[in-house]
Design a protein around this motif. Sequence first.
Motif, mmCIF file in Angstrom:
data_model
loop_
_atom_site.group_PDB
_atom_site.id
_atom_site.type_symbol
_atom_site.label_atom_id
_atom_site.label_comp_id
_atom_site.label_asym_id
_atom_site.label_seq_id
_atom_site.Cartn_x
_atom_site.Cartn_y
_atom_site.Cartn_z
ATOM 1 N N ILE A 37 -49.831 52.348 112.123
ATOM 2 C CA ILE A 37 -49.090 51.602 111.036
ATOM 3 C C ILE A 37 -49.449 50.286 110.888
ATOM 4 O O ILE A 37 -49.356 49.496 111.829
ATOM 5 N N PRO A 38 -49.768 49.672 109.891
ATOM 6 C CA PRO A 38 -50.208 48.337 109.829
ATOM 7 C C PRO A 38 -48.993 47.562 110.341
ATOM 8 O O PRO A 38 -47.930 47.696 109.929
ATOM 9 N N GLY A 39 -49.322 46.542 111.255
ATOM 10 C CA GLY A 39 -48.436 45.693 111.716
ATOM 11 C C GLY A 39 -47.454 46.322 112.641
ATOM 12 O O GLY A 39 -46.532 45.535 113.275
ATOM 13 N N LYS A 40 -47.609 47.435 113.163
ATOM 14 C CA LYS A 40 -46.688 48.000 114.397
ATOM 15 C C LYS A 40 -47.531 48.402 115.351
ATOM 16 O O LYS A 40 -48.335 49.320 115.000
ATOM 17 N N VAL A 41 -47.315 48.309 116.564
ATOM 18 C CA VAL A 41 -48.161 48.811 117.751
ATOM 19 C C VAL A 41 -47.072 49.858 118.372
ATOM 20 O O VAL A 41 -45.759 49.580 118.703
ATOM 21 N N ASP A 42 -47.594 50.917 118.643
ATOM 22 C CA ASP A 42 -46.761 52.026 119.367
ATOM 23 C C ASP A 42 -46.191 51.469 120.436
ATOM 24 O O ASP A 42 -46.651 50.842 121.260
ATOM 25 N N GLU A 43 -44.805 51.697 120.451
ATOM 26 C CA GLU A 43 -44.220 51.252 121.802
ATOM 27 C C GLU A 43 -44.196 51.922 122.889
ATOM 28 O O GLU A 43 -44.038 51.605 124.142
ATOM 29 N N ASN A 44 -45.022 53.110 122.875
ATOM 30 C CA ASN A 44 -45.473 54.062 124.150
ATOM 31 C C ASN A 44 -46.631 53.329 124.730
ATOM 32 O O ASN A 44 -46.890 54.143 125.974
ATOM 33 N N LEU A 45 -47.364 52.468 124.171
ATOM 34 C CA LEU A 45 -48.474 52.254 124.667
ATOM 35 C C LEU A 45 -48.400 51.191 125.751
ATOM 36 O O LEU A 45 -47.341 50.686 125.949
ATOM 37 N N SER A 46 -48.994 51.011 126.872
ATOM 38 C CA SER A 46 -48.976 50.440 127.854
ATOM 39 C C SER A 46 -50.362 49.669 128.226
ATOM 40 O O SER A 46 -51.285 49.890 127.703
ATOM 41 N N HIS A 47 -50.429 49.166 129.559
ATOM 42 C CA HIS A 47 -51.741 48.382 129.687
ATOM 43 C C HIS A 47 -53.073 49.206 129.903
ATOM 44 O O HIS A 47 -54.106 48.672 129.831
ATOM 45 N N SER A 49 -53.877 51.178 127.350
ATOM 46 C CA SER A 49 -54.423 51.149 126.211
ATOM 47 C C SER A 49 -54.971 49.735 125.761
ATOM 48 O O SER A 49 -54.307 48.546 125.910
ATOM 49 N N PHE A 50 -56.395 49.682 125.472
ATOM 50 C CA PHE A 50 -56.782 48.372 124.672
ATOM 51 C C PHE A 50 -56.219 47.963 123.711
ATOM 52 O O PHE A 50 -55.926 46.613 123.487
ATOM 53 N N VAL A 51 -55.712 48.607 122.684
ATOM 54 C CA VAL A 51 -54.833 48.301 121.662
ATOM 55 C C VAL A 51 -53.577 47.529 122.215
ATOM 56 O O VAL A 51 -53.305 46.329 121.706
ATOM 57 N N PHE A 52 -52.971 47.960 123.242
ATOM 58 C CA PHE A 52 -51.734 47.153 123.585
ATOM 59 C C PHE A 52 -52.189 45.648 124.272
ATOM 60 O O PHE A 52 -51.766 44.817 124.192
ATOM 61 N N ARG A 53 -53.421 45.922 125.131
ATOM 62 C CA ARG A 53 -53.813 44.676 125.801
ATOM 63 C C ARG A 53 -54.296 43.562 124.800
ATOM 64 O O ARG A 53 -54.110 42.506 124.921
ATOM 65 N N SER A 54 -55.006 44.002 123.624
ATOM 66 C CA SER A 54 -55.581 43.249 122.797
ATOM 67 C C SER A 54 -54.161 42.475 121.839
ATOM 68 O O SER A 54 -54.369 41.312 121.647
ATOM 69 N N HIS A 55 -53.318 43.373 121.633
ATOM 70 C CA HIS A 55 -52.230 42.915 120.990
ATOM 71 C C HIS A 55 -51.539 41.768 121.704
ATOM 72 O O HIS A 55 -50.946 40.980 121.256
ATOM 73 N N ARG A 56 -51.199 42.002 122.880
ATOM 74 C CA ARG A 56 -50.352 41.361 123.964
ATOM 75 C C ARG A 56 -51.323 40.068 124.124
ATOM 76 O O ARG A 56 -50.681 38.998 124.347
#
Length: 142
Positions: A37-47, A49-56
């Motif tokens: 979903i544009p603008g929303k990162v899945d809250e179930n992701l953690s470290h 996940s590269f998506v989570f790490r790049s977002h953080r």
Amino acid sequence: MFLSYSFTLWGLWLILLTVVVQSLVAAVAHRKQSQYIPGKVDENLSHDSFVFRSHRTFHNSLENLAIFVLPIMLAIFAGAEPQTLTVIVWVYAIARIIHMALYYAIATEKNPSPRSYFYMIGLLATLAAYIVVALELLSRGA
């Protein structure tokens, strides 16, 4: 006036460019997911996940950007020693780049993680910027 701060300004440019690159990396990683979903990162992701790490990484840089850049700008306007500001800015810039690279490369929930040390170096550079501003203002009787 700004000519004497040219190395400081180039360091600030690198810091800002780093945040732009982080934004692009996070956006591309986010959009490569099979479902997003544009603008929303899945809250179930953690470290893991590269998506989570790049977002953080991007958001951590955003969170720290104003509290670093603003005192540096105040120090320039107050006439602080250019060489001192150059060292502070470049220490911060290099620490944040290493922090970013480690955050991208190492998926760990461990704290402190290797990136934590470079976060701390950036934080110390930020505190140094505030001290420089305070000393400069005090020396001018402001």
